[in-house]
Enzyme design. Structure first.
Site, PDB file in Angstrom:
ATOM      1  N   SER A 134      73.203  39.463  49.459  1.00 50.02           N
ATOM      2  CA  SER A 134      73.077  40.833  48.997  1.00 50.02           C
ATOM      3  C   SER A 134      72.929  40.798  47.479  1.00 50.02           C
ATOM      4  CB  SER A 134      74.303  41.647  49.433  1.00 50.02           C
ATOM      5  OG  SER A 134      74.215  42.984  48.990  1.00 50.02           O
ATOM      6  N   TYR A 148      65.879  49.425  46.285  1.00 54.62           N
ATOM      7  CA  TYR A 148      66.556  48.127  46.353  1.00 54.62           C
ATOM      8  C   TYR A 148      68.040  48.326  46.642  1.00 54.62           C
ATOM      9  CZ  TYR A 148      67.975  43.394  44.996  1.00 54.62           C
ATOM     10  OH  TYR A 148      68.494  42.126  44.991  1.00 54.62           O
ATOM     11  N   LYS A 152      70.089  46.964  50.030  1.00 54.95           N
ATOM     12  CA  LYS A 152      71.255  46.075  49.975  1.00 54.95           C
ATOM     13  C   LYS A 152      72.496  46.742  50.564  1.00 54.95           C
ATOM     14  CE  LYS A 152      69.261  42.452  48.249  1.00 54.95           C
ATOM     15  NZ  LYS A 152      69.092  41.231  49.072  1.00 54.95           N
TER      16      LYS A 152
END
Length: 275
Positions: A134, A148, A152
């Site tokens: 991650s 993004y 994650k």
């Protein structure tokens, strides 16, 4: 004891450093990349213990083929490292449906489908260790990294669910949360097709910081990541979450503190219930 690995995103950066370290330790590794020619030298130096496979994690057939290669070459898989990913820059309003879907296809759906392909092996052998790479962005919201961040956060949710679902089958799960590392992440950061000037005051500085990240003399090296993962793999009871790199700790501590404080404030104010 020698262990069998399947690692994604190995052409450079964190994945490449990890495979280099594993090969030096005599581990059996299937190293994957969208461009497998980038891995030829690794196979040539370690012909008995390293295999290379073409793998775009968005392709279900290639995911299945990589697992089959590991089974054929080494008899199975003990550790899966879901490392392949990229960064999409842009605020919520700037990122298009297509850009968002592409981000999730690589960063979330890819690890999900590959893990799903490995799980039947682990159920049969009653052991396995899934590592999900991650980021501090999996817990810390950064302006201009909405897609993004979201990918994650989602990846960590999937990993936590897997940990709860498969622990009784002997499956271990670790979420790795790296800080800044000297990789090609910043140079390959994708910009949105649409840019909106109103967001520049909050996202412009972040973009500049990301572009200049590798110029920081104190940035973490991929070899540090490889060392941490190697040590993690030897633990009998690995943690569910593991910060990687000294710079990750202050970001994560601040995020935990902020959430605790906000939760306490909401509870004290009674906003969560109706009198």
């Amino acid at each position: 004891m020698t262990q069998r690995w399947l690692v994604t995103g190995c052409s450079s950066g964190l994945g490449r450093a990890l495979v280099e370290r594993l090969a030096a330790e005599g581990e059996q590794v299937v190293a994957t990349a969208r461009r497998p020619e980038a891995l030829v030298d690794l196979v040539e130096r370690h012909p008995d213990t390293v295999r290379a496979a073409e793998l775009d994690v968005r392709d279900p057939a290639q995911c299945r083929a990589a697992v089959e290669l590991a089974v054929g070459a080494f008899g199975g898989i003990d550790l899966l490292v879901n490392n392949a990913a990229y960064g999409q820059f842009g605020t919520v309003e700037e990122v298009s449906d297509t850009e968002l879907a592409d981000q999730f296809d690589t960063n979330v759906f890819g690890p999900w489908r590959l893990t799903r392909a490995v799980l039947p092996l682990w159920r049969a052998q009653r052991s396995g260790h899934a590592l999900f790479v991650s980021s501090v962005a999996g817990m810390v919201p950064f302006p201009g990294l909405a897609a993004y961040n979201a990918s994650k956060y989602a990846l960590e949710g999937a990993a936590e669910s897997l940990a709860a679902e498969a622990a009784h089958l002997g499956v271990k799960v670790t979420i790795l949360q790296p800080g800044g590392f000297a990789t090609s992440y910043s140079s390959k950061l994708r910009l949105p097709e649409v840019r909106i000037d109103d967001y520049t005051p909050v996202s412009g500085g972040m973009l500049g910081a990301l572009r200049g990240m590798n110029a920081n003399p104190e940035i973490n090296s991929p070899e540090l990541f490889a060392e941490v993962v190697w040590r993690l793999s030897r633990l009998e009871s690995p943690p569910l979450r593991l910060p990687v790199g000294a710079d990750s700790e202050p970001y994560l501590e601040a995020a935990y503190d902020a959430r605790r404080s906000e939760y306490d404030d909401v509870i004290k104010a009674g906003h969560h219930t109706v009198a």
